[in-house]
Scaffold this active site. Structure first.
Site, mmCIF file in Angstrom:
data_model
loop_
_atom_site.group_PDB
_atom_site.id
_atom_site.type_symbol
_atom_site.label_atom_id
_atom_site.label_comp_id
_atom_site.label_asym_id
_atom_site.label_seq_id
_atom_site.Cartn_x
_atom_site.Cartn_y
_atom_site.Cartn_z
ATOM 1 N N ASP A 47 0.036 12.359 -3.530
ATOM 2 C CA ASP A 47 1.379 12.807 -3.890
ATOM 3 C C ASP A 47 1.810 12.177 -5.216
ATOM 4 O O ASP A 47 2.882 12.482 -5.739
ATOM 5 C CB ASP A 47 2.389 12.548 -2.778
ATOM 6 N N SER A 48 0.935 11.350 -5.780
ATOM 7 C CA SER A 48 1.107 10.878 -7.158
ATOM 8 C C SER A 48 1.163 12.033 -8.141
ATOM 9 O O SER A 48 1.564 11.852 -9.294
ATOM 10 C CB SER A 48 -0.032 9.927 -7.541
ATOM 11 N N ASP A 86 -2.523 13.467 0.890
ATOM 12 C CA ASP A 86 -1.315 12.723 1.235
ATOM 13 C C ASP A 86 -0.327 13.606 1.986
ATOM 14 O O ASP A 86 -0.142 14.782 1.642
ATOM 15 C CB ASP A 86 -0.622 12.223 -0.034
ATOM 16 N N LYS A 114 -3.388 11.212 4.859
ATOM 17 C CA LYS A 114 -2.959 9.827 4.632
ATOM 18 C C LYS A 114 -1.456 9.694 4.827
ATOM 19 O O LYS A 114 -0.691 10.515 4.315
ATOM 20 C CB LYS A 114 -3.353 9.350 3.235
ATOM 21 N N GLU A 116 1.845 6.725 4.866
ATOM 22 C CA GLU A 116 2.290 5.405 4.441
ATOM 23 C C GLU A 116 3.166 4.773 5.518
ATOM 24 O O GLU A 116 4.139 5.388 5.966
ATOM 25 C CB GLU A 116 3.100 5.494 3.144
ATOM 26 N N GLU A 183 -2.507 -1.258 -1.222
ATOM 27 C CA GLU A 183 -2.008 -1.125 -2.593
ATOM 28 C C GLU A 183 -1.186 -2.339 -3.009
ATOM 29 O O GLU A 183 -0.248 -2.735 -2.317
ATOM 30 C CB GLU A 183 -1.163 0.148 -2.735
#
EC number: 2.1.2.11
Length: 266
Positions: A47-48, A86, A114, A116, A183
């Site tokens: 999602d970057s 993501d 993925k 978070e 991270e």
């Protein structure tokens, strides 16, 4: 060129054998194809893309439709690659919501999704595993939570926070996560977590002792002339071509030449 299809079993075998895993973000078919041909072990459709493709100041505005579109693009370019997608901000706030979004990303071509977060995701990860959806967990700096964290800061520097991160990693592994991204944590914490988990750990600013490394493609190509994160290196400047940049990255991760202490946090 990658001719054998990579799987989570491949990555788990690499951890057992002590072979470092190289991974990068990609958002389209051309870059996905090229980096796979040059030995990158897996691709994250991150999602970057909100930052580096859409020009936003965070990943928060990225939508499920955005992720589906870019996952489809990457899959078309790299049919043998192991692709992780993501799950965007607030698309897995309940297990039921997570199941629907994860299914859509898997149907778009992802091999894994993925998420978070820590302990609060245990039930969701258990449910995804039960439904046949592989999960990559993500701890340390959580870009989707940047507004709560007060910016992009190193996490786990204090002993209590480091212990909590380790405990969360163990809980997520127990829940069924098969991969963990760490991270922006101290190198010592990256090593500690890696040694205590049986699943592969992938670091970005987490030191050299994680089982593998990941970078945002635009960072490792030096595409932002104003800023290069501490944990990144401009491989294009060294390699001279896109193909050589991806090859060098993969080789230097594998050999342990990258990252160095210069790219790590204490």
């Amino acid at each position: 060129m990658a001719t054998t299809k990579t799987s989570i079993a491949t990555l788990q075998k690499m951890k057992r054998e002590g072979t470092k895993i190289s991974s990068l973000t990609a958002y389209d078919s051309s870059f996905a194809k090229l980096m796979t041909e040059q030995g990158v072990d897996f691709i994250l459709v991150g999602d970057s893309l909100g930052n580096v493709v859409q020009g936003r100041d965070s990943t928060v505005p990225v939508t499920v439709d955005d992720m589906i579109y870019h996952t489809q693009c990457v899959r078309r370019g790299a049919s043998n690659a192991f692709v992780i997608a993501d799950m965007p901000f607030m698309t897995y706030s309940t297990p039921e919501q997570a199941y629907d979004v994860a299914a859509a990303l898997m149907q778009a071509g992802a091999n894994m999704v993925k998420l978070e977060g820590g302990h609060w995701l245990v039930e969701t990860i258990e449910g995804l595993k039960t439904r046949g959806i592989p999960v990559c967990a993500h701890l340390g700096l959580l870009p989707q939570s940047v507004n709560v964290l007060g910016g992009y800061k190193v996490q786990g520097k204090e002993q209590q926070q480091a212990d909590d991160t380790l405990n969360q990693a163990l809980a997520l592994e127990q829940a069924g996560a098969q991969l963990l991204v760490l991270e922006c944590v101290p190198a010592s914490l990256g090593k500690r977590i890696t040694e205590q988990l049986s699943i592969p750990t992938i670091g970005i600013g987490a030191g050299a002792d994680t089982d593998g490394q990941i970078l945002v493609m635009h960072d490792m190509l030096g595409m932002n002339s104003d800023y290069l994160p501490k944990f990144a290196k401009d491989f294009l400047a060294q390699g001279g071509s896109l193909a050589d940049a991806f090859r060098l990255y993969s080789e230097q991760v594998r050999s342990g030449e990258f990252p160095t202490a210069e790219h790590s946090y204490k």
